[in-house]
Design a protein around this motif. Structure first.
Motif, PDB file in Angstrom:
ATOM      1  N   VAL A   1     -11.521 -33.810 -30.844  1.00  0.00           N
ATOM      2  CA  VAL A   1     -12.325 -33.781 -31.959  1.00  0.00           C
ATOM      3  C   VAL A   1     -12.683 -32.546 -32.289  1.00  0.00           C
ATOM      4  N   GLY A   2     -12.369 -31.938 -33.617  1.00  0.00           N
ATOM      5  CA  GLY A   2     -12.646 -30.879 -34.153  1.00  0.00           C
ATOM      6  C   GLY A   2     -11.979 -29.874 -33.517  1.00  0.00           C
ATOM      7  N   ALA A   3     -10.673 -29.881 -32.996  1.00  0.00           N
ATOM      8  CA  ALA A   3      -9.752 -29.002 -32.294  1.00  0.00           C
ATOM      9  C   ALA A   3      -9.628 -27.771 -32.935  1.00  0.00           C
ATOM     10  N   GLY A   4      -9.454 -26.599 -32.336  1.00  0.00           N
ATOM     11  CA  GLY A   4      -8.794 -25.453 -32.917  1.00  0.00           C
ATOM     12  C   GLY A   4      -7.677 -25.121 -31.826  1.00  0.00           C
TER      13      GLY A   4
ATOM     14  N   LEU B   1     -21.157 -23.642 -39.785  1.00  0.00           N
ATOM     15  CA  LEU B   1     -20.163 -24.006 -38.683  1.00  0.00           C
ATOM     16  C   LEU B   1     -20.139 -25.607 -38.508  1.00  0.00           C
ATOM     17  N   MET B   2     -21.302 -26.220 -38.394  1.00  0.00           N
ATOM     18  CA  MET B   2     -21.415 -27.459 -37.603  1.00  0.00           C
ATOM     19  C   MET B   2     -21.696 -28.632 -38.523  1.00  0.00           C
ATOM     20  N   PHE B   3     -22.151 -28.505 -39.714  1.00  0.00           N
ATOM     21  CA  PHE B   3     -22.493 -29.503 -40.439  1.00  0.00           C
ATOM     22  C   PHE B   3     -21.897 -29.213 -42.052  1.00  0.00           C
ATOM     23  N   ALA B   4     -21.492 -30.441 -42.715  1.00  0.00           N
ATOM     24  CA  ALA B   4     -20.668 -30.404 -43.958  1.00  0.00           C
ATOM     25  C   ALA B   4     -22.123 -30.253 -45.091  1.00  0.00           C
ATOM     26  N   ASP B   5     -23.375 -31.135 -44.783  1.00  0.00           N
ATOM     27  CA  ASP B   5     -24.207 -31.163 -45.490  1.00  0.00           C
ATOM     28  C   ASP B   5     -25.432 -30.609 -44.723  1.00  0.00           C
TER      29      ASP B   5
ATOM     30  N   TYR C   1     -10.899 -35.264 -37.079  1.00  0.00           N
ATOM     31  CA  TYR C   1     -11.854 -34.174 -37.742  1.00  0.00           C
ATOM     32  C   TYR C   1     -12.797 -34.937 -38.816  1.00  0.00           C
ATOM     33  N   GLY C   2     -13.779 -34.233 -38.816  1.00  0.00           N
ATOM     34  CA  GLY C   2     -14.598 -34.424 -40.181  1.00  0.00           C
ATOM     35  C   GLY C   2     -13.864 -33.821 -41.180  1.00  0.00           C
ATOM     36  N   GLU C   3     -13.903 -34.438 -42.351  1.00  0.00           N
ATOM     37  CA  GLU C   3     -13.235 -34.062 -43.430  1.00  0.00           C
ATOM     38  C   GLU C   3     -13.660 -32.699 -43.881  1.00  0.00           C
ATOM     39  N   ARG C   4     -14.868 -32.189 -43.829  1.00  0.00           N
ATOM     40  CA  ARG C   4     -15.124 -31.028 -44.131  1.00  0.00           C
ATOM     41  C   ARG C   4     -15.306 -29.999 -42.718  1.00  0.00           C
ATOM     42  N   ASP C   5     -14.737 -30.369 -41.741  1.00  0.00           N
ATOM     43  CA  ASP C   5     -14.762 -29.285 -40.742  1.00  0.00           C
ATOM     44  C   ASP C   5     -14.521 -27.920 -41.005  1.00  0.00           C
ATOM     45  N   ALA C   6     -15.494 -27.089 -40.742  1.00  0.00           N
ATOM     46  CA  ALA C   6     -15.250 -25.692 -41.252  1.00  0.00           C
ATOM     47  C   ALA C   6     -14.148 -24.943 -40.429  1.00  0.00           C
ATOM     48  N   ILE C   7     -13.754 -25.349 -39.294  1.00  0.00           N
ATOM     49  CA  ILE C   7     -12.470 -24.733 -38.606  1.00  0.00           C
ATOM     50  C   ILE C   7     -11.311 -25.225 -39.185  1.00  0.00           C
ATOM     51  N   ALA C   8     -11.291 -26.202 -39.952  1.00  0.00           N
ATOM     52  CA  ALA C   8      -9.902 -26.947 -40.516  1.00  0.00           C
ATOM     53  C   ALA C   8     -10.060 -26.994 -42.039  1.00  0.00           C
ATOM     54  N   TRP C   9     -11.038 -27.060 -42.668  1.00  0.00           N
ATOM     55  CA  TRP C   9     -11.046 -27.306 -43.988  1.00  0.00           C
ATOM     56  C   TRP C   9     -10.522 -26.130 -44.635  1.00  0.00           C
ATOM     57  N   PRO C  10      -9.560 -26.303 -45.742  1.00  0.00           N
ATOM     58  CA  PRO C  10      -9.125 -27.454 -46.261  1.00  0.00           C
ATOM     59  C   PRO C  10      -7.717 -27.745 -45.999  1.00  0.00           C
ATOM     60  N   GLU C  11      -7.435 -27.518 -44.853  1.00  0.00           N
ATOM     61  CA  GLU C  11      -6.226 -27.643 -44.179  1.00  0.00           C
ATOM     62  C   GLU C  11      -5.927 -28.550 -43.014  1.00  0.00           C
ATOM     63  N   VAL C  12      -6.773 -29.699 -43.073  1.00  0.00           N
ATOM     64  CA  VAL C  12      -6.825 -30.355 -42.000  1.00  0.00           C
ATOM     65  C   VAL C  12      -5.394 -30.962 -41.568  1.00  0.00           C
ATOM     66  N   GLU C  13      -4.537 -31.454 -42.730  1.00  0.00           N
ATOM     67  CA  GLU C  13      -3.209 -32.014 -42.489  1.00  0.00           C
ATOM     68  C   GLU C  13      -2.335 -30.831 -41.552  1.00  0.00           C
ATOM     69  N   LEU C  14      -2.411 -29.819 -41.850  1.00  0.00           N
ATOM     70  CA  LEU C  14      -1.715 -28.769 -41.120  1.00  0.00           C
ATOM     71  C   LEU C  14      -2.043 -28.754 -39.518  1.00  0.00           C
TER      72      LEU C  14
ATOM     73  N   GLY D   1     -18.751 -32.805 -40.877  1.00  0.00           N
ATOM     74  CA  GLY D   1     -18.379 -31.364 -40.458  1.00  0.00           C
ATOM     75  C   GLY D   1     -17.963 -31.455 -39.317  1.00  0.00           C
ATOM     76  N   HIS D   2     -17.802 -30.385 -38.684  1.00  0.00           N
ATOM     77  CA  HIS D   2     -17.501 -29.922 -37.498  1.00  0.00           C
ATOM     78  C   HIS D   2     -18.239 -30.592 -36.265  1.00  0.00           C
ATOM     79  N   TRP D   3     -19.265 -30.788 -36.277  1.00  0.00           N
ATOM     80  CA  TRP D   3     -20.169 -31.758 -35.398  1.00  0.00           C
ATOM     81  C   TRP D   3     -20.090 -33.112 -35.887  1.00  0.00           C
ATOM     82  N   VAL D   4     -18.888 -33.555 -36.002  1.00  0.00           N
ATOM     83  CA  VAL D   4     -18.748 -34.906 -36.826  1.00  0.00           C
ATOM     84  C   VAL D   4     -19.481 -35.917 -35.838  1.00  0.00           C
ATOM     85  N   ALA D   5     -19.258 -36.067 -34.434  1.00  0.00           N
ATOM     86  CA  ALA D   5     -19.998 -36.903 -33.662  1.00  0.00           C
ATOM     87  C   ALA D   5     -21.506 -36.992 -33.793  1.00  0.00           C
ATOM     88  N   TYR D   6     -22.033 -35.936 -34.341  1.00  0.00           N
ATOM     89  CA  TYR D   6     -23.704 -36.116 -34.349  1.00  0.00           C
ATOM     90  C   TYR D   6     -23.823 -36.135 -36.045  1.00  0.00           C
ATOM     91  N   GLU D   7     -23.257 -35.685 -37.187  1.00  0.00           N
ATOM     92  CA  GLU D   7     -23.520 -35.703 -38.507  1.00  0.00           C
ATOM     93  C   GLU D   7     -23.136 -37.065 -38.982  1.00  0.00           C
TER      94      GLU D   7
END
Length: 296
Positions: free
Chosen positions: A150-153, A186-190, A237-250, A271-277
């Motif tokens: 989840v939210g992997a780097g 880092l953690m939230f989209a909104d 991933y959360g769609e707007r994960d700060a460590i992956a957006w805008p290239e989640v598909e990569l 966002g990144h902390w998708v399990a919470y947000e």
């Protein structure tokens, strides 16, 4: 130490007006606590619920509290096993190591002690916990039934630089403001989803964090480790994960290059902390992945 007996899991409603610190204390008190060896000290584990084991590994500078909005729902049907990983939360520092592999070995041995030798389990790791989960999967045998990242780097693609505010020297309102800034960056989209409970979790985690894991995120350590996994693999991933957006598909492509059958999923608006947000959507997606991939 020894095989865990699950703690009785009471209803843990979120957002009912209970003070965040009181809710966290109540949730912690409902768990069965187990300790296993870690470096020169002990590693703390918390166990809720009954059924097939699901081990959750939290993110960097975190603790089991990263899963505060998931423990209640997921433990209705599963035994949830949530450690504080070495050097974080209430767990001792791990032995010195230049890679996550020795830390993962401590965790893997701890899982066997908590569950009992050979008992099968599913594994889910968030952010730094995803990196550790990949290394556990590389070392594990048939006891590991599936691994969800989840939210992997550390999959290869470069991540966006996230500027965070140092909080160590701050107190009072300035410290709270810094936590809010860091969660938004880092953690939230909104940022409107940053509530008092999220701030309380961030504060407790930051106060207790000693192990620094950020240096691993820019490597290919997870990709290289997860290539050796012999169980079903998933990546969320959360769609707007700060460590992956805008290239989640990569990131999905990097995983599929080493695990072609991997299951992937995106949770809209999170966002990144998708399990919470986006806890409700995350809990449903994880449960669905486990049902469809391993029939549980």
């Amino acid at each position: 130490m020894g095989e865990a007996r699950p703690g009785r899991m009471p209803d843990m409603p979120i957002g009912t007006g209970e003070a965040p610190e009181a809710l966290l204390r109540r949730l912690g008190a409902a768990a069965r606590r187990v300790e296993t060896p870690c470096g020169e000290g002990r590693m703390a584990w918390h166990v809720w619920g009954e059924g097939e084991p699901l081990v959750l590994l939290h993110g960097g500078s975190g603790s089991w509290r990263h899963w505060v909005r998931n423990i209640g729902p997921l433990s209705r049907d599963r035994m949830l096993v949530c450690p504080d990983t070495p050097g974080l939360g209430e767990s001792a520092m791990p032995p010195e190591a230049g890679t996550p592999a020795p830390v993962a070995a401590v965790i893997r041995e701890g899982i066997a002690r908590v569950l009992g030798p050979g008992r099968r389990y599913d594994l889910c790791g968030f952010s730094y916990g995803a990196l550790l989960s990949g290394h556990v999967a590389a070392q594990a045998g048939e006891e590991l039934r599936s691994v969800t990242l989840v939210g992997a780097g550390a999959l290869g693609p470069k991540r966006q630089v996230t500027e965070l505010t140092k909080v160590r020297s701050l107190e009072g309102e300035a410290r709270i403001a810094a936590h809010r800034h860091n969660l938004a960056a880092l953690m939230f989209a909104d940022p409107r989803n940053i509530d008092a409970l999220a701030l309380a979790v961030q504060e407790w985690n930051t106060r207790h964090a000693r192990f620094v894991s950020r240096g691993f995120a820019g490597t290919t350590g997870l990709r290289d480790a997860i290539a050796r996994a012999r169980c079903p693999v998933a990546l969320i991933y959360g769609e707007r994960d700060a460590i992956a957006w805008p290239e989640v598909e990569l990131r999905f492509q990097a995983l599929r290059a080493v695990q072609p059958e991997a299951w992937t999923g995106v949770i809209p608006g999170a966002g990144h902390w998708v399990a919470y947000e986006a806890a409700e959507s995350f809990n449903a997606m994880l449960a669905d992945m486990l049902r469809r991939r391993i029939g549980r």
